[in-house]
Scaffold this motif. Structure first.
Motif, PDB file in Angstrom:
ATOM      1  N   LEU A 116       0.741   9.075 -16.912  1.00 26.04           N
ATOM      2  CA  LEU A 116      -0.569   9.671 -17.181  1.00 26.04           C
ATOM      3  C   LEU A 116      -1.517   9.614 -15.990  1.00 26.04           C
ATOM      4  CD1 LEU A 116      -1.468   8.567 -20.821  1.00 26.04           C
ATOM      5  CD2 LEU A 116      -0.620  10.752 -20.023  1.00 26.04           C
ATOM      6  N   GLU A 117      -1.232   8.711 -15.030  1.00 29.68           N
ATOM      7  CA  GLU A 117      -2.174   8.605 -13.919  1.00 29.68           C
ATOM      8  C   GLU A 117      -1.864   9.590 -12.802  1.00 29.68           C
ATOM      9  OE1 GLU A 117       0.897   5.469 -12.699  1.00 29.68           O
ATOM     10  OE2 GLU A 117       0.218   6.549 -14.469  1.00 29.68           O
ATOM     11  N   ASP A 118      -0.882  10.475 -13.013  1.00 26.69           N
ATOM     12  CA  ASP A 118      -0.543  11.457 -11.984  1.00 26.69           C
ATOM     13  C   ASP A 118      -1.716  12.402 -11.745  1.00 26.69           C
ATOM     14  OD1 ASP A 118       1.903  10.364 -11.670  1.00 26.69           O
ATOM     15  OD2 ASP A 118       2.971  11.817 -12.921  1.00 26.69           O
ATOM     16  N   GLY A 119      -1.873  12.788 -10.504  1.00 24.52           N
ATOM     17  CA  GLY A 119      -2.942  13.707 -10.128  1.00 24.52           C
ATOM     18  C   GLY A 119      -3.556  13.261  -8.822  1.00 24.52           C
ATOM     19  N   TYR A 120      -4.319  14.141  -8.218  1.00 28.53           N
ATOM     20  CA  TYR A 120      -4.903  13.821  -6.928  1.00 28.53           C
ATOM     21  C   TYR A 120      -6.367  14.257  -6.904  1.00 28.53           C
ATOM     22  CZ  TYR A 120      -5.157  13.013  -1.898  1.00 28.53           C
ATOM     23  OH  TYR A 120      -5.497  12.534  -0.668  1.00 28.53           O
ATOM     24  N   SER A 121      -7.170  13.495  -7.597  1.00 26.32           N
ATOM     25  CA  SER A 121      -8.615  13.702  -7.577  1.00 26.32           C
ATOM     26  C   SER A 121      -9.259  12.332  -7.562  1.00 26.32           C
ATOM     27  CB  SER A 121      -9.067  14.480  -8.818  1.00 26.32           C
ATOM     28  OG  SER A 121      -8.928  13.674  -9.982  1.00 26.32           O
ATOM     29  N   ILE A 122     -10.563  12.303  -7.332  1.00 26.23           N
ATOM     30  CA  ILE A 122     -11.287  11.023  -7.357  1.00 26.23           C
ATOM     31  C   ILE A 122     -11.066  10.330  -8.701  1.00 26.23           C
ATOM     32  CG2 ILE A 122     -13.576   9.977  -7.396  1.00 26.23           C
ATOM     33  CD1 ILE A 122     -12.729  10.632  -4.624  1.00 26.23           C
ATOM     34  N   GLY A 123     -11.181  11.097  -9.776  1.00 30.55           N
ATOM     35  CA  GLY A 123     -11.001  10.511 -11.101  1.00 30.55           C
ATOM     36  C   GLY A 123      -9.603   9.965 -11.310  1.00 30.55           C
ATOM     37  N   HIS A 124      -8.584  10.686 -10.825  1.00 30.68           N
ATOM     38  CA  HIS A 124      -7.212  10.217 -10.968  1.00 30.68           C
ATOM     39  C   HIS A 124      -6.975   8.951 -10.148  1.00 30.68           C
ATOM     40  CE1 HIS A 124      -6.311  14.306 -12.570  1.00 30.68           C
ATOM     41  NE2 HIS A 124      -5.431  13.634 -13.283  1.00 30.68           N
ATOM     42  N   LEU A 125      -7.560   8.883  -8.957  1.00 28.17           N
ATOM     43  CA  LEU A 125      -7.407   7.679  -8.137  1.00 28.17           C
ATOM     44  C   LEU A 125      -8.062   6.487  -8.821  1.00 28.17           C
ATOM     45  CD1 LEU A 125      -8.129   9.128  -4.577  1.00 28.17           C
ATOM     46  CD2 LEU A 125      -5.904   8.598  -5.606  1.00 28.17           C
ATOM     47  N   GLN A 126      -9.239   6.702  -9.405  1.00 27.36           N
ATOM     48  CA  GLN A 126      -9.918   5.623 -10.128  1.00 27.36           C
ATOM     49  C   GLN A 126      -9.075   5.176 -11.317  1.00 27.36           C
ATOM     50  OE1 GLN A 126     -13.581   7.747 -10.889  1.00 27.36           O
ATOM     51  NE2 GLN A 126     -14.680   6.575  -9.345  1.00 27.36           N
ATOM     52  N   PHE A 127      -8.565   6.138 -12.068  1.00 26.90           N
ATOM     53  CA  PHE A 127      -7.759   5.800 -13.243  1.00 26.90           C
ATOM     54  C   PHE A 127      -6.491   5.056 -12.824  1.00 26.90           C
ATOM     55  CE2 PHE A 127      -4.496   6.590 -16.441  1.00 26.90           C
ATOM     56  CZ  PHE A 127      -5.167   6.220 -17.595  1.00 26.90           C
ATOM     57  N   ARG A 128      -5.869   5.461 -11.724  1.00 33.19           N
ATOM     58  CA  ARG A 128      -4.635   4.835 -11.268  1.00 33.19           C
ATOM     59  C   ARG A 128      -4.866   3.367 -10.964  1.00 33.19           C
ATOM     60  NH1 ARG A 128      -2.700   8.292  -6.756  1.00 33.19           N
ATOM     61  NH2 ARG A 128      -2.678   9.789  -8.467  1.00 33.19           N
ATOM     62  N   ASN A 129      -5.965   3.048 -10.267  1.00 33.32           N
ATOM     63  CA  ASN A 129      -6.270   1.647  -9.945  1.00 33.32           C
ATOM     64  C   ASN A 129      -6.593   0.848 -11.201  1.00 33.32           C
ATOM     65  OD1 ASN A 129      -5.923   1.969  -7.152  1.00 33.32           O
ATOM     66  ND2 ASN A 129      -8.010   2.716  -6.901  1.00 33.32           N
ATOM     67  N   SER A 130      -7.376   1.421 -12.107  1.00 36.51           N
ATOM     68  CA  SER A 130      -7.708   0.727 -13.343  1.00 36.51           C
ATOM     69  C   SER A 130      -6.471   0.528 -14.226  1.00 36.51           C
ATOM     70  CB  SER A 130      -8.775   1.514 -14.120  1.00 36.51           C
ATOM     71  OG  SER A 130      -9.981   1.565 -13.395  1.00 36.51           O
ATOM     72  N   PHE A 131      -5.602   1.524 -14.236  1.00 36.16           N
ATOM     73  CA  PHE A 131      -4.352   1.436 -14.994  1.00 36.16           C
ATOM     74  C   PHE A 131      -3.506   0.265 -14.475  1.00 36.16           C
ATOM     75  CE2 PHE A 131       0.121   2.512 -15.573  1.00 36.16           C
ATOM     76  CZ  PHE A 131       0.162   2.852 -16.935  1.00 36.16           C
ATOM     77  N   GLN A 132      -3.456   0.118 -13.149  1.00 33.76           N
ATOM     78  CA  GLN A 132      -2.701  -0.985 -12.549  1.00 33.76           C
ATOM     79  C   GLN A 132      -3.290  -2.329 -12.973  1.00 33.76           C
ATOM     80  OE1 GLN A 132       0.184  -0.911 -10.277  1.00 33.76           O
ATOM     81  NE2 GLN A 132       0.098  -2.987 -11.054  1.00 33.76           N
ATOM     82  N   ALA A 133      -4.624  -2.424 -12.975  1.00 39.97           N
ATOM     83  CA  ALA A 133      -5.281  -3.664 -13.395  1.00 39.97           C
ATOM     84  C   ALA A 133      -5.005  -3.963 -14.862  1.00 39.97           C
ATOM     85  CB  ALA A 133      -6.789  -3.573 -13.150  1.00 39.97           C
ATOM     86  N   ALA A 134      -5.041  -2.924 -15.708  1.00 35.31           N
ATOM     87  CA  ALA A 134      -4.770  -3.116 -17.139  1.00 35.31           C
ATOM     88  C   ALA A 134      -3.359  -3.646 -17.350  1.00 35.31           C
ATOM     89  CB  ALA A 134      -4.978  -1.803 -17.880  1.00 35.31           C
TER      90      ALA A 134
END
Length: 285
Positions: free
Chosen positions: A267-285
Motif C-alpha cells: 500500500l505504500e507504493d507511490g512517489y509523492s510527498i504523501g507516499h514517502l511520509q506514509f512509507r516511513n510511518s508504515f515502517q515505524a508501525a
C-alpha cells in the motif's frame, strides 16, 4: 535526495498513528521509520495513554482529569443508556465499551458531581470544554482514551548523535535513556531543549574539522501529487494499531498486528510527498 553536512531528525513521536491521540497529525513516527530503514540503533517504544479525553472529530483529543471520573462522574454508552462500571484501568473500560457498542466515543456525565469544586480546581479544562461548546454543569461530554506519548526510539548520546555518523535525533523521536513519571510532562520539554542546545554546540565544533564529499545527483522526475486514496491507507493503518497494538495489547495481538501490517506492505507504493511520509510511518508501525 537532500545532501547535508549534518542531518538532525526532529520529527516527533508516533502517538498520532493511533486514531485517538492528544497530538497533532505530525507525530506519525516518520523519523523512526527512516532510522529503521537504514539500520540505525533503536529501542522499543511503549505508548502512554490519557485514560479520559474530550473527543471531537478530526481534532487532537483534549485530556480530561481522571478525577472527573473517580469523584462522581459516570460513563454512559449512550445519552440515555445505563452507566458503565469503572475498574482500575479506565482506558480499558472505555476501549471495550466503544468496541462493544461500535461507537467512536462514549459519554461522561459529571452533572451530579460537585461542579463548583470541579470548575475551581480544573479551571483550564473547564474553560476548554466551554470553548468547544460543552458546559460540564449540564452537558454530557463525548470521551475516549487517547495516545498521549509514544516517544523515543532512536538511541542517541549526549549531543544527539545516533549510531550513523552525522545523523542526529532530538525531541520525541530520540531515546536519551532518561524517563519521567507521567505527572511530569514538562520534563520532556526540558530534556528536548537541553539536548538541542548540546547538539547545536557540537555541530558548530565539528563542521570545521571534517572534509565533506558530495556525489553528483542524477536528475529525478518531480514528485507526484498525493492521491486521495492515501487517506484510506492512513485510516487502515491507525485502525490496526488501535485494535491490536494499543490499549488492549499482548504478544498474540501484536503478532496479529504485524501480520496485518505485513499484508498491507504494497500500500505504500507511490512517489509523492504523501507516499514517502506514509512509507516511513508504515515502517515505524
Amino acid at each position: 535526495p537532500i545532501l547535508a553536512k549534518e542531518v538532525v531528525l526532529a520529527t516527533g513521536g508516533l502517538a498520532s498513528l493511533y486514531p485517538y491521540s492528544t497530538n497533532d497529525l505530525y507525530a506519525r513516527g516518520e523519523g523512526l521509520g527512516i532510522a529503521l530503514k537504514h539500520g540505525i540503533r533503536t529501542l522499543p517504544l511503549t505508548p502512554k495513554w490519557s485514560p479520559l479525553a474530550l473527543f471531537e472529530e478530526n481534532r487532537p483529543l483534549f485530556p480530561l482529569p481522571i478525577e472527573w471520573l473517580l469523584e462522581g462522574g459516570r460513563l454512559l454508552v449512550s445519552k440515555h443508556g445505563g452507566s458503565c462500571p469503572v475498574e482500575a484501568s479506565p482506558e480499558k473500560v472505555l476501549f471495550q465499551q466503544m468496541l462493544s457498542a461500535h461507537q467512536t466515543h462514549i459519554w461522561l456525565d459529571v452533572t451530579m458531581s460537585d461542579i463548583s469544586s470541579f470548575k475551581e480546581r480544573f479551571f483550564t479544562e473547564d474553560q476548554y470544554c466551554l470553548s468547544r461548546g460543552f458546559n460540564i454543569a449540564k452537558d454530557l461530554l463525548p470521551v475516549a482514551p487517547a495516545a498521549r506519548d509514544c516517544v523515543g526510539g532512536i538511541v542517541i548520546d549526549g549531543v544527539g548523535q545516533s549510531s550513523m555518523q552525522r545523523l542526529r535525533a532530538l525531541g520525541a523521536v530520540a531515546e536519551t535513556g532518561l524517563s519521567f513519571r507521567s505527572q511530569e510532562p514538562g520534563m520532556q520539554v526540558l530534556q528536548s531543549l537541553t539536548w538541542a542546545v548540546a547538539c547545536a554546540e557540537d555541530i558548530i565544533k565539528q563542521l570545521p574539522k571534517l572534509i565533506y564529499y558530495f556525489p553528483e545527483l542524477q536528475p529525478r522526475a518531480p514528485l507526484e501529487k498525493t492521491t486521495p486514496s492515501l487517506d484510506e491507507k492512513w485510516q487502515l493503518l491507525g485502525r490496526i494499531l488501535w485494535l491490536y497494538a494499543g490499549i488492549q495489547s499482548d504478544s498474540t495481538r501484536k503478532h496479529h498486528a504485524r501480520a496485518l501490517l505485513t499484508s498491507l506492505a504494497g500500500l505504500e507504493d507511490g512517489y509523492s510527498i504523501g507516499h514517502l511520509q506514509f512509507r516511513n510511518s508504515f515502517q515505524a508501525a
